[in-house]
Enzyme design. Structure first.
Site, PDB file in Angstrom:
ATOM      1  N   CYS A   7      61.974  74.953  69.675  1.00 36.65           N
ATOM      2  CA  CYS A   7      62.787  74.703  70.867  1.00 36.65           C
ATOM      3  C   CYS A   7      64.235  74.156  70.980  1.00 36.65           C
ATOM      4  O   CYS A   7      65.041  74.588  71.625  1.00 36.65           O
ATOM      5  CB  CYS A   7      61.951  74.000  72.111  1.00 36.65           C
ATOM      6  SG  CYS A   7      61.843  72.256  71.467  1.00 36.65           S
ATOM      7  N   ASP A  50      58.210  70.669  67.229  1.00 39.38           N
ATOM      8  CA  ASP A  50      59.086  70.100  68.315  1.00 39.38           C
ATOM      9  C   ASP A  50      59.549  68.672  67.621  1.00 39.38           C
ATOM     10  O   ASP A  50      58.564  68.209  66.537  1.00 39.38           O
ATOM     11  CB  ASP A  50      58.681  70.080  69.683  1.00 39.38           C
ATOM     12  CG  ASP A  50      59.598  69.449  70.485  1.00 39.38           C
ATOM     13  OD1 ASP A  50      60.754  69.360  70.323  1.00 39.38           O
ATOM     14  OD2 ASP A  50      59.324  69.227  71.908  1.00 39.38           O
ATOM     15  N   HIS A 107      57.740  71.683  80.113  1.00 40.20           N
ATOM     16  CA  HIS A 107      58.998  72.612  79.828  1.00 40.20           C
ATOM     17  C   HIS A 107      58.791  73.855  80.159  1.00 40.20           C
ATOM     18  O   HIS A 107      58.735  74.888  78.939  1.00 40.20           O
ATOM     19  CB  HIS A 107      59.591  72.102  78.402  1.00 40.20           C
ATOM     20  CG  HIS A 107      60.740  72.417  78.347  1.00 40.20           C
ATOM     21  ND1 HIS A 107      61.587  72.873  79.240  1.00 40.20           N
ATOM     22  CD2 HIS A 107      61.910  72.348  77.132  1.00 40.20           C
ATOM     23  CE1 HIS A 107      63.040  73.209  78.916  1.00 40.20           C
ATOM     24  NE2 HIS A 107      63.013  72.696  77.577  1.00 40.20           N
ATOM     25  N   GLN A 161      61.068  76.901  78.762  1.00 36.40           N
ATOM     26  CA  GLN A 161      61.245  77.103  77.219  1.00 36.40           C
ATOM     27  C   GLN A 161      59.984  77.953  76.918  1.00 36.40           C
ATOM     28  O   GLN A 161      60.195  78.919  76.047  1.00 36.40           O
ATOM     29  CB  GLN A 161      60.889  75.751  76.772  1.00 36.40           C
ATOM     30  CG  GLN A 161      61.224  75.822  75.295  1.00 36.40           C
ATOM     31  CD  GLN A 161      62.177  75.988  74.432  1.00 36.40           C
ATOM     32  OE1 GLN A 161      63.334  75.544  74.925  1.00 36.40           O
ATOM     33  NE2 GLN A 161      62.198  76.985  73.519  1.00 36.40           N
ATOM     34  N   ARG A 196      66.144  68.620  85.670  1.00 33.86           N
ATOM     35  CA  ARG A 196      65.417  67.734  84.298  1.00 33.86           C
ATOM     36  C   ARG A 196      65.485  66.331  85.009  1.00 33.86           C
ATOM     37  O   ARG A 196      66.454  65.667  85.117  1.00 33.86           O
ATOM     38  CB  ARG A 196      66.553  68.165  83.404  1.00 33.86           C
ATOM     39  CG  ARG A 196      66.129  67.294  82.125  1.00 33.86           C
ATOM     40  CD  ARG A 196      66.691  67.778  80.549  1.00 33.86           C
ATOM     41  NE  ARG A 196      66.025  69.209  80.475  1.00 33.86           N
ATOM     42  CZ  ARG A 196      66.376  69.412  79.181  1.00 33.86           C
ATOM     43  NH1 ARG A 196      67.296  68.841  78.193  1.00 33.86           N
ATOM     44  NH2 ARG A 196      66.014  70.651  78.620  1.00 33.86           N
ATOM     45  N   ARG A 223      66.384  82.079  76.330  1.00 31.59           N
ATOM     46  CA  ARG A 223      66.460  81.131  77.514  1.00 31.59           C
ATOM     47  C   ARG A 223      67.137  81.747  78.671  1.00 31.59           C
ATOM     48  O   ARG A 223      66.939  81.793  79.710  1.00 31.59           O
ATOM     49  CB  ARG A 223      67.013  79.709  77.018  1.00 31.59           C
ATOM     50  CG  ARG A 223      66.377  78.847  75.976  1.00 31.59           C
ATOM     51  CD  ARG A 223      64.816  78.558  76.600  1.00 31.59           C
ATOM     52  NE  ARG A 223      65.171  77.860  77.841  1.00 31.59           N
ATOM     53  CZ  ARG A 223      65.370  76.301  77.834  1.00 31.59           C
ATOM     54  NH1 ARG A 223      65.477  75.533  76.613  1.00 31.59           N
ATOM     55  NH2 ARG A 223      65.462  75.796  79.020  1.00 31.59           N
TER      56      ARG A 223
HETATM   57  N1   CP Z   1      65.347  73.414  74.163  1.00 36.08           N
HETATM   58  C1   CP Z   1      65.968  72.932  75.397  1.00 36.08           C
HETATM   59  O1   CP Z   1      65.590  72.682  76.388  1.00 36.08           O
HETATM   60  O2   CP Z   1      67.261  72.457  74.679  1.00 36.08           O
HETATM   61  P1   CP Z   1      68.056  71.175  75.568  1.00 36.08           P
HETATM   62  O3   CP Z   1      67.366  70.102  75.755  1.00 36.08           O
HETATM   63  O4   CP Z   1      69.385  71.458  74.733  1.00 36.08           O
HETATM   64  O5   CP Z   1      68.241  72.059  77.029  1.00 36.08           O
HETATM   65  N1  NVA Z   2      60.050  67.436  73.596  1.00 31.73           N
HETATM   66  C1  NVA Z   2      61.522  67.432  73.668  1.00 31.73           C
HETATM   67  C2  NVA Z   2      61.902  68.774  74.050  1.00 31.73           C
HETATM   68  C3  NVA Z   2      63.463  68.855  74.087  1.00 31.73           C
HETATM   69  C4  NVA Z   2      63.914  70.204  74.480  1.00 31.73           C
HETATM   70  C5  NVA Z   2      62.115  66.232  74.594  1.00 31.73           C
HETATM   71  O1  NVA Z   2      61.445  65.967  75.716  1.00 31.73           O
HETATM   72  O2  NVA Z   2      62.754  65.695  74.428  1.00 31.73           O
END
Ligand code: CP
Ligand code: NVA
Length: 317
Positions: free
Chosen positions: A276, A236, A142, A145, A114, A304
């Site tokens: 999400c 989101d 993502h 997701q 990440r 997930r």
């Molecule tokens: N939806 C999601 O990716 O959650 P986290 O940021 O907690 O991993």
């Molecule tokens: N769009 C959000 C998604 C978190 C799972 C972010 O990038 O923070």
């Protein structure tokens, strides 16, 4: 119970939904459904040693509850081991990213990362041949997701045929991967965003480029118009990780994009609500919608795990 070995994906890595073809994607969701059913068997599940003791490294430069937890559990339940790599190691000050990648490649089979720039994940994937790199969220995409989201939709709808999914809010990483997957499985997707926060043109063209079965990917500005006739409404956060300094402006800009009872009422009867997570009640969604019977957010979170187990099985042998 016999062990069914899923086919490999066409790509070494999973940096984007586009690393799968439509057949891979549908197959992955089929495998995930089987893994979900078999999970009750615990160590007796046919997939319990699928990773054969392989190590998978995890490197997270942003916070995570769902992605990190589900990948750790996934690796363990498939008979692999998790290695945590401290995020500060890839800031470039200690050694080049490519050297880190080529070290990891000698020890582990997979890297779940990440990070901020998609290019960073691409660079790691490109300089290795034996390391399977999985995008656990970047500023752009993502994809993990979206796998769980389409598993959830198929569970609820039975089939995706003729369905319309509407995303309301920021044209961000989650929206981009969702659009890729929607197009690929043949679901029409509408994305309603304020001016200046639309889905980037590149993601739009990529999604349209893989669209099947007449699926359309449409950008709109009016959330009520977008919601009308939809079978699911997805939103989101308005401020993604890394954009915290813009939070006040974004709260103002997105105020009329809240998913509330009025917006849900514009959708088809029985329309689902998706997010999400994490969710900010009172901002992008009201508590009443998030807690309503339309809400499938915890199914998404559960899925997930199953989809990522399927993904790891298809990537890593
Ligand atoms: N939806 C999601 O990716 O959650 P986290 O940021 O907690 O991993
Ligand atoms: N769009 C959000 C998604 C978190 C799972 C972010 O990038 O923070």
């Amino acid at each position: 119970m016999t062990t069914v070995v899923p086919p490999r994906t066409k790509s070494k890595d999973f940096l984007s939904v586009l690393d799968l073809d439509a057949a891979d994607l549908v197959h992955l969701l089929d495998v995930a459904a089987r893994l979900k059913a078999e999970r009750a068997l615990g160590p007796k599940a046919p997939s319990a040693s699928a990773l054969g003791g392989a190590h998978v490294a995890m490197l997270f430069e942003k916070p995570s509850l769902r992605t990190r937890s589900t990948f750790e559990i996934a690796v363990r339940e498939l008979g692999g081991h998790v290695l945590h790599v401290p995020a500060e190691l890839i800031d470039g000050s200690r050694e080049p990213l490519e050297d880190i990648a080529r070290n990891l490649e000698r020890w582990v089979k997979g890297l779940v990362i990440r990070t901020f720039a998609q290019e960073k994940a691409v660079a790691i994937a490109s300089c290795t041949t034996g390391l399977h790199v999985v995008n656990a969220l970047t500023d752009e995409q993502h994809p993990c997701q979206a796998l769980a989201d389409f598993m959830t939709l198929r569970e609820r709808w039975g089939s995706w045929k003729g369905r319309t999914l509407t995303y309301v809010g920021d044209g961000n990483n989650v929206a981009a991967s969702l659009a890729h997957a929607a197009a690929m499985v043949g679901v029409t997707m509408r994305i309603a965003s304020p001016k200046g926060y639309e889905l980037p043109d590149r993601a739009l063209q990529e999604a349209r480029g893989v669209a099947r079965e007449g699926a359309q990917i449409l950008l709109l500005e009016d959330p009520l118009e977008a919601a009308s006739g939809s079978d699911a409404i997805y939103t989101d956060v308005w401020t993604s990780m890394g954009q915290e300094r813009e939070a006040a402006l974004r709260r103002e800009t997105f105020a009329s994009y809240q998913v509330n009872d009025t917006l849900m009422a514009a959708a088809n009867p029985g329309a689902l609500f998706m997010h999400c997570l994490p969710a900010h009640r009172g901002e992008e969604v009201t508590a009443s919608v998030l807690e309503s019977s339309a809400s499938v957010v915890f199914d998404q979170a559960e899925n997930r795990l199953h989809t990522q187990k399927a993904l790891l099985q298809m990537l890593i042998r």
